[in-house]
Design an enzyme around this catalytic site. Sequence first.
Site, PDB file in Angstrom:
ATOM      1  N   ARG A  83       0.826  -1.197  -0.172  1.00  0.00           N
ATOM      2  CA  ARG A  83      -0.014   0.054   0.122  1.00  0.00           C
ATOM      3  C   ARG A  83       0.877   1.019  -0.210  1.00  0.00           C
ATOM      4  NH1 ARG A  83      -2.178   2.740   4.211  1.00  0.00           N
ATOM      5  NH2 ARG A  83      -1.710   0.801   5.786  1.00  0.00           N
TER       6      ARG A  83
ATOM      7  N   TYR B 118     -19.221  19.022 -10.562  1.00  0.00           N
ATOM      8  CA  TYR B 118     -19.471  17.660 -10.660  1.00  0.00           C
ATOM      9  C   TYR B 118     -20.583  17.402  -9.726  1.00  0.00           C
ATOM     10  CZ  TYR B 118     -18.474  12.543 -10.837  1.00  0.00           C
ATOM     11  OH  TYR B 118     -18.503  11.152 -10.783  1.00  0.00           O
TER      12      TYR B 118
ATOM     13  N   ASP C 257     -10.650  20.559 -10.331  1.00  0.00           N
ATOM     14  CA  ASP C 257     -10.940  19.179 -11.186  1.00  0.00           C
ATOM     15  C   ASP C 257     -10.640  19.575 -12.588  1.00  0.00           C
ATOM     16  OD1 ASP C 257     -12.048  17.224 -12.537  1.00  0.00           O
ATOM     17  OD2 ASP C 257     -13.749  17.098 -11.331  1.00  0.00           O
TER      18      ASP C 257
ATOM     19  N   LYS D 173     -11.269   8.629 -17.042  1.00  0.00           N
ATOM     20  CA  LYS D 173     -11.420   9.356 -18.115  1.00  0.00           C
ATOM     21  C   LYS D 173     -10.460   9.290 -19.254  1.00  0.00           C
ATOM     22  CE  LYS D 173     -15.583  11.045 -16.218  1.00  0.00           C
ATOM     23  NZ  LYS D 173     -15.439  10.298 -14.947  1.00  0.00           N
TER      24      LYS D 173
END
Length: 401
Positions: A62, A117, A189, A214
């Site tokens: 991790r 968003y 963003d 995206k």
Amino acid sequence: MKNDPDRTAAQPLAPSTRLVVGGRRPEEQYGFVNTPVYHGSTVLYPTAEDFRARRSRYKYGRRGTPTSDSLESLLADLEGEACAGVALLPSGLGAISAALLAVLKAGDHLLMTDSAYEPTRHVCDHLLTRWGISTTYYDPLIGAGIEALVRPNTRAVFVESPGSLSFEIQDVPAIAEVAHAHGAAVLMDNTWATPLYFRALDHGVDLSIQAGTKYIGGHSDIMFGCVAANAHYADVLRDTVFSLGLCVGPDDMNLALRGLRTLAVRLPSHFAAGVEVATWLEGRPEVSRVLHPALPSHPGHALWKRDFTGACGLFSIVLKPVPETAVDAFLNAIDLFGIGASWGGYESLAIPFDCSKIRTATTWAPGGPTVRFHIGLEAVGDLIANLDEGFAALNAAAQAG
């Protein structure tokens, strides 16, 4: 070694070249071009003494692997010299949440663009509220006027330029100047433009966020997000992500790396096709307005031209008033356009939307139904012919009443 990404001495490399050579260490991988996909949690130490001293390049899956190192390095390279650290997250919304939590604490105040968003609004209205953080939504076109909304406890300003439904272009440098004058962090963003077309950290943003699902992925097959931070916020971002126990699966990291290698080829294709389709749509009698910042008709075009070096394939249109059944007939007829909410993949998409239900600081009254398009990598002629068929279906349904 040949193709060493650290050879920055004499001549700076173009972004497209950096995307190809960055984040690769073939000499450490027995000469193989790509960093292997490391599936692992436990890291073994040679001796007890090494374990006690944590003498190891990697300590736990991790906390990082060669795969994550390659991806972080390449993303940092894309963000530019102002980037001091990159955090990898399991989704775009996870990246937004982690970035907000990195700079906010109980009692703080956040200024959030009204064009954000919708899931970002949910984080503000539910998660942050439960933690004692208040949010004020602001007009995305406010620019330097945002100073009137700053409170003594304002610690962050969030921008999304353009808005991913309504496509307002924000004056990010002006907003950042005001925020920094009051000691507030600026978060953005930046999924629409990516750092290829807008280097957010160079325009006053402190934490640049992308939904890598995206355009970074580019093939609609991963969930991934990332946050790039400048030197002031890199450590707190890293600690927040570590404390929340967030990490990305190795296969998604590998697909993100693969997507980045071709980003500089794919994104210009989306850009060119998007402008061509948007321009054609402007000439349709059924269309009232096209909301694409790269078109001269867009109210924010001058700001886009000043700050951005390109655009992606995402934009919206406002139709002249027709019944919802006619809009549905249009969407059902354009079979080259999938009906899906995500975007940034190779395929074209179209969805109906209505911002009026979520806006609180501004009024969304476009004067007709609205449709958002993502223009993929298909032949533009085929897409336009398909849209023509869609308008025929729209008109037939509208006449049928």
